[in-house]
Structure formats: C-alpha cells, structure tokens
Design a protein around this motif. Structure first.
Motif, PDB file in Angstrom:
ATOM      1  N   GLN A 107       0.848  -1.183   0.000  1.00 23.90           N
ATOM      2  CA  GLN A 107       0.000   0.000   0.000  1.00 23.90           C
ATOM      3  C   GLN A 107       0.890   1.242   0.000  1.00 23.90           C
ATOM      4  OE1 GLN A 107      -3.307  -0.586   0.056  1.00 23.90           O
ATOM      5  NE2 GLN A 107      -3.173  -2.787   0.509  1.00 23.90           N
ATOM      6  N   ALA A 108       0.504   2.256  -0.753  1.00 23.53           N
ATOM      7  CA  ALA A 108       1.279   3.499  -0.790  1.00 23.53           C
ATOM      8  C   ALA A 108       0.342   4.655  -1.102  1.00 23.53           C
ATOM      9  CB  ALA A 108       2.396   3.434  -1.830  1.00 23.53           C
ATOM     10  N   GLU A 109       0.784   5.865  -0.796  1.00 31.20           N
ATOM     11  CA  GLU A 109       0.024   7.068  -1.111  1.00 31.20           C
ATOM     12  C   GLU A 109       0.867   7.993  -1.981  1.00 31.20           C
ATOM     13  OE1 GLU A 109      -1.464   8.961   2.377  1.00 31.20           O
ATOM     14  OE2 GLU A 109      -3.020   7.434   2.708  1.00 31.20           O
ATOM     15  N   LEU A 110       0.195   8.696  -2.876  1.00 29.22           N
ATOM     16  CA  LEU A 110       0.866   9.638  -3.767  1.00 29.22           C
ATOM     17  C   LEU A 110       0.165  10.986  -3.661  1.00 29.22           C
ATOM     18  CD1 LEU A 110       2.960  10.271  -5.946  1.00 29.22           C
ATOM     19  CD2 LEU A 110       1.357   9.404  -7.658  1.00 29.22           C
ATOM     20  N   GLU A 111       0.907  11.991  -3.234  1.00 24.44           N
ATOM     21  CA  GLU A 111       0.335  13.323  -3.079  1.00 24.44           C
ATOM     22  C   GLU A 111       0.434  14.105  -4.396  1.00 24.44           C
ATOM     23  OE1 GLU A 111       1.909  15.424   0.212  1.00 24.44           O
ATOM     24  OE2 GLU A 111       1.309  13.921   1.694  1.00 24.44           O
ATOM     25  N   LEU A 112      -0.675  14.788  -4.732  1.00 25.99           N
ATOM     26  CA  LEU A 112      -0.739  15.586  -5.948  1.00 25.99           C
ATOM     27  C   LEU A 112      -1.372  16.934  -5.628  1.00 25.99           C
ATOM     28  CD1 LEU A 112      -2.249  12.935  -8.416  1.00 25.99           C
ATOM     29  CD2 LEU A 112       0.161  13.586  -8.278  1.00 25.99           C
ATOM     30  N   THR A 113      -0.969  17.961  -6.368  1.00 32.71           N
ATOM     31  CA  THR A 113      -1.708  19.212  -6.323  1.00 32.71           C
ATOM     32  C   THR A 113      -2.937  19.073  -7.214  1.00 32.71           C
ATOM     33  OG1 THR A 113      -0.541  20.186  -8.199  1.00 32.71           O
ATOM     34  CG2 THR A 113       0.458  20.475  -6.015  1.00 32.71           C
ATOM     35  N   LEU A 114      -3.874  19.992  -7.087  1.00 32.95           N
ATOM     36  CA  LEU A 114      -5.057  19.940  -7.936  1.00 32.95           C
ATOM     37  C   LEU A 114      -4.672  20.075  -9.399  1.00 32.95           C
ATOM     38  CD1 LEU A 114      -8.208  19.835  -7.725  1.00 32.95           C
ATOM     39  CD2 LEU A 114      -8.157  22.318  -8.030  1.00 32.95           C
TER      40      LEU A 114
END
Length: 312
Positions: A148-155
């Motif tokens: 499991q992993a998370e990826l942060e993005l701007t709008l």
C-alpha cells in the motif's frame, strides 16, 4: 503460549467470506503500513498482526486448522484453563505443533516462501516455523504480499496527469497518472508488490491519491467553482474581464447591473473526466463585487450625487 484471535485482529467474525477478509486486510494494511506511519512501533506491530491474520485466514487449509485449534482452546478454557491472553499453561500443543520445524496438518519443513516475514511465536509453533512447505518436502506456491502506498498531488497535477515516480520499499516506480483522478481514489499496479512464494505470482501495489486543497478552486466531482472579484464599476456598467482557469486564461463578459454573487457557467472548463478522453466538467464563476477603498473627496461627492439621484 498466548492464543491470537485472527478474526478479532481483522475486525471480523468467524463467518467472514474470503472477500470480506481480503477487504478488511487491505484497509488495515493501508492504515498501519510503515510508509504511512514512520517511526511508529505500535503501528508497525499492528501491521505485522494484520499480515499474520491474513496469511492464516486467506488460506483454506490454515484457516480450517486454526478454527479447529480455536474450538479446542475454548474447551480448554471451559475446563478451567487460563483465559485468552494468558499463558496456555497445560494446554496440549503437541497435537498441533511438533517443534519449530514440525507440522500442522501437513505444514512444516523448511521456511519456504515467507522470507522477510515476521510472524509471532504463536504462528510459528502451529505452522512449523514459517509454514510454507507441504509434507514430503514439496513446496506450495503462493501470491506475494500486496503493498500500500500514497501519492500526493496538487489539484493542477491531478488535472494534467502525467508521469510520476513513487518510492515503495526502497524501489523507485514510474507510473502515469491519468488526468481527472480524485482525492482518495486507489489504483492497482499488478505484480509490483512482494515477490511470490515458490513460483507464485507477485503481489499488487495499491496507490491511493491524496490531492491537496487549492485556494482558488472548490472541486465537486468533475465541476469546479471559483470566486472572481469584480469592481463595482464594472458590475454597474458591464465590461470584459480575464479569468485564469486550469486550461488557461478565458475572457468573460459581465452584463451591466450585475449583482453580487452572480454565477456564470463555463462549459467544459472544469476537471477532466477520468479515462474519458476530451470530456470535462464545468467551471462555475461566482462574481464577488469589490467596494473601492480610500475614496477622495471628489469621489465621495460623485457617489453622493448618484445616491441622491437614486433617492438613497
């Protein structure tokens, strides 16, 4: 030896289906994953317990033997043995475990297939150490662990999509983000999880997108809303104004005598529809009238004249 309630660890009852077990495991593994909880020993321990519970309950033979042990353990408690969570005392483990290399319903022998896993003494005593081989030395293939992993993005990054690199378990993976992803959306990358056991398939990597709030826009599905300041003069007399959108500047027309809070709709200027080429939501503009500050004496006189003409 303390008894471990694998059903309780996953928040399930004994009638849980395979799909329910899989769903509960993924949710908890994502919650307690070390990448999400760095330097958190408690979360790391819960992550190990969740993996161990899934390892047993997702395997039909292991689950059957575990359920059998649970029934015997309950009878032992009713006969006056120590309660769950206490030492097993005189409980007869010999019919289940035969030492660290012993067997439980045919599981035993070499560690085969659980490399890098960290199982409890309870698991090891029952399933013969790491528990991956059948009697007679043959090995049983099994799927690798899901990551499991998370990826942060701007709008704006979620709007445009494109190539991104994410590091999981020390490995850099390159993926292409599809335009229009939503906050909390999870995608699956096959064969990017842990290696399979004894020739089994590799696990999958589940990536959840986290999109940071943007001070300019409010997103609702594929539609966007933004506030646009408009001078009171332009609102009274009408005119044109440039508005910056995610797809570039757009010129809008403001009608004379526009009221504060008026909403304008720009079709197709919202967010791209996920995996739907050339389809976009709409952009809604909320016009907020701005009142001039620090009026000169002459300006005040002109405003007073206007007010008098309007009977104000």
């Amino acid at each position: 030896m303390d008894y471990k309630d694998y059903y309780k660890i996953l928040g399930l009852d004994k009638s849980a289906t395979k799909d329910q077990i899989k769903k509960a495991y993924r949710k908890l593994a994502r919650e307690y994953h070390p990448d999400v909880n760095p330097n958190n020993p408690e979360a790391e321990q819960k992550f190990k317990e969740v993996n161990e519970a899934h390892e047993v309950l997702s395997d039909d033979e292991k689950r059957q033997k575990y359920d059998q042990l649970g029934a015997d353990w309950q009878r032992y408690q009713q006969a006056g043995g120590p309660g769950r969570g206490q030492s097993a005392g005189g409980f007869d483990w010999s019919q289940y475990a035969q030492g660290s290399a012993g067997g439980f319903g045919g599981f035993g022998g070499e560690a085969g297939g659980f490399e890098g896993a960290d199982f409890s003494d309870f698991f090891s005593s029952i399933f013969g150490g790491m528990g991956g081989a059948r009697a007679g030395g043959s090995t049983r293939p099994g799927a690798g662990q899901d990551y499991q992993a998370e990826l942060e993005l701007t709008l704006e990054e979620a709007y445009k999509g494109g190539p991104r690199t994410i590091t999981v378990n020390g490995k850099n993976l390159r993926l292409t983000v599809q335009p229009g992803v939503e906050d909390g959306q999870t995608i699956r990358l096959r064969d990017q999880g842990g290696p399979g056991r004894n020739g089994g398939p590799s696990g999958s990597l589940y990536i959840t997108f986290r999109i940071s709030p943007d001070p300019r826009y409010t997103r609702t599905g594929n539609d966007l809303t933004m506030d646009v300041p408009v001078s009171i003069y332009k609102a009274l007399l009408g005119g044109e104004q440039i508005v910056e959108t995610l797809s570039g500047p757009v010129k809008i027309k403001i009608k004379p005598e526009t009221q504060n809070g008026t909403r304008l709709r720009l079709r197709g200027k919202g967010f791209p529809v996920y995996r739907q080429a050339d389809q976009f939501g709409d952009l809604y503009l909320r016009l907020n009238l701005t009142v001039p500050q620090n009026l000169s004496n002459q300006e005040k006189e002109l405003v007073q004249q206007l007010a008098a003409l309007r009977g104000e």
